[in-house]
Design an enzyme around this catalytic site. Structure first.
Site, PDB file in Angstrom:
ATOM      1  N   ARG A 283      57.279 -35.589  74.381  1.00 45.77           N
ATOM      2  CA  ARG A 283      58.060 -36.331  75.369  1.00 45.77           C
ATOM      3  C   ARG A 283      57.179 -36.511  76.597  1.00 45.77           C
ATOM      4  NH1 ARG A 283      60.656 -37.938  71.985  1.00 45.77           N
ATOM      5  NH2 ARG A 283      62.828 -37.556  71.454  1.00 45.77           N
TER       6      ARG A 283
ATOM      7  N   GLU B 103      56.939 -45.829  80.252  1.00 47.87           N
ATOM      8  CA  GLU B 103      56.704 -46.617  79.050  1.00 47.87           C
ATOM      9  C   GLU B 103      57.256 -48.022  79.215  1.00 47.87           C
ATOM     10  OE1 GLU B 103      58.157 -44.480  75.632  1.00 47.87           O
ATOM     11  OE2 GLU B 103      56.480 -43.088  75.690  1.00 47.87           O
TER      12      GLU B 103
ATOM     13  N   HIS C  35      53.993 -44.722  71.324  1.00 46.89           N
ATOM     14  CA  HIS C  35      55.297 -44.136  70.991  1.00 46.89           C
ATOM     15  C   HIS C  35      55.741 -44.606  69.600  1.00 46.89           C
ATOM     16  CE1 HIS C  35      59.320 -42.576  72.870  1.00 46.89           C
ATOM     17  NE2 HIS C  35      59.130 -42.133  71.642  1.00 46.89           N
TER      18      HIS C  35
END
Length: 326
Positions: A232, A261, A280
């Site tokens: 994370r 992000e 990701h």
């Protein structure tokens, strides 16, 4: 009465077909920002969320909203407390992406240990002699330090130990002793993992207690040959690893997630040859994407059919004030 499911970000055809076969109408969202979702959620009974922020205001805008089903396992972008107070079910798919993320974790660990980014760039530029100047690292008999021994962390431990001959230590204050794998040495504190691990891999959820866990103090305990792999983005206090990587205080990092992000293109971490980065995408294999969409759809149908969902996260204690029987 028509039952409508809002999907702000597209999912696999398998998940959409499941909902349509069950008689639901799918409403494709016009965008993923909060304002647009608040407008789109009007008249919807369910929300299938991917990486959007689902805030209290979004939930309150959905007067018919009864369930939020998460595509995948991560829940940090959903206001769970608000869902509980508003009597909205929240479900997720904790079994949908375990194998893919564990495999991707090993990919990043191997890429760091074998200096993949540096060697690839050198060969492409004609510097074949780099093989005589830079050496990678064996994983066999090295120590893997894991933070979080849930489904993904446990599978990473298995792959590392059985596939690569690594010793595994771990820290997870939330895992009951009876569920602890005896083949993983249990550490009493995070500091112990940072001090002993040749490779550090993070698999903790993002909570107020875990955010910023990888910081300057912890990095100062690491071996120079250790690598950091993030599960994370906000578990890492990003400026601190950047400095440690620039000065070779730690040897490298494998990152699939970032605090912001998408990250800024000018992020200085992308200039470093001891960093391997992916967008990701650990869970975004074809097979896992199908499972995440399907499991999220199953959660929606279970709730709206009056069945206790297979993977509940928030269980409402009553009905919303706006609920009606029509």
């Amino acid at each position: 009465m028509e039952r409508m499911v809002l999907i702000p970000s597209d999912i696999s055809q398998l998940g959409k077909d499941y909902l349509r076969d069950k008689g639901y109408t799918i409403k494709r969202g016009r965008g993923t920002d909060k304002k647009t979702i608040m407008e789109d959620i009007a008249g919807c009974d369910a929300l299938l969320a991917r990486n959007e922020y689902i805030t209290r205001s979004v939930m309150e805008a959905g007067s018919r909203l009864k369930v939020i089903s998460k595509h995948g396992a991560g829940l940090e972008k959903i206001d769970l407390e608000a869902a509980k107070e508003l009597n909205i079910w929240v479900t997720n798919g904790p079994l949908s992406n375990t194998a893919a993320v564990a495999e991707h974790t090993m990919l990043l660990i191997l890429a760091c240990a074998k200096r993949l980014v540096l060697f690839d760039a050198a060969v492409r530029s004609g510097d074949y002699d780099i093989r005589n100047r830079v050496k990678g690292m064996d994983l066999e008999r090295k120590t893997l330090g894991l933070f979080g021994l849930g489904k993904i962390g446990s599978l990473v431990a298995k792959k590392a130990a059985l596939g690569f001959g690594m010793q595994v230590i771990g820290y997870d204050p939330f895992l009951p002793p009876e569920r602890w794998n005896p083949d993983i040495r249990r550490c009493a504190a995070m500091e112990e993992v940072f001090q002993e691990g040749d490779v550090i891999s993070l698999h903790m959820p993002s909570t107020p207690e875990t955010r910023g866990s990888v910081n300057k103090r912890m990095l100062g305990l690491m071996k120079p040959a250790a690598y950091v792999n993030a599960a994370r983005g906000d578990l890492i206090d990003e400026p601190d690893p950047l400095e440690a990587l620039q000065t070779n205080r730690i040897a490298g990092a494998g990152l699939d997630v970032f605090a912001q992000e998408p990250p800024e293109p000018g992020n200085p971490i992308f200039q470093l040859s001891n960093v391997v980065a992916t967008p990701h995408s650990a869970a975004l294999t074809a097979e896992t994407t199908d499972r995440m969409g399907l499991h999220a759809a199953i959660g929606i149908d279970e709730v709206l059919s009056g069945i206790r969902p297979s993977w509940p996260v928030v269980i409402p204690s009553g009905r919303r004030p706006c609920d009606t029987d029509d």
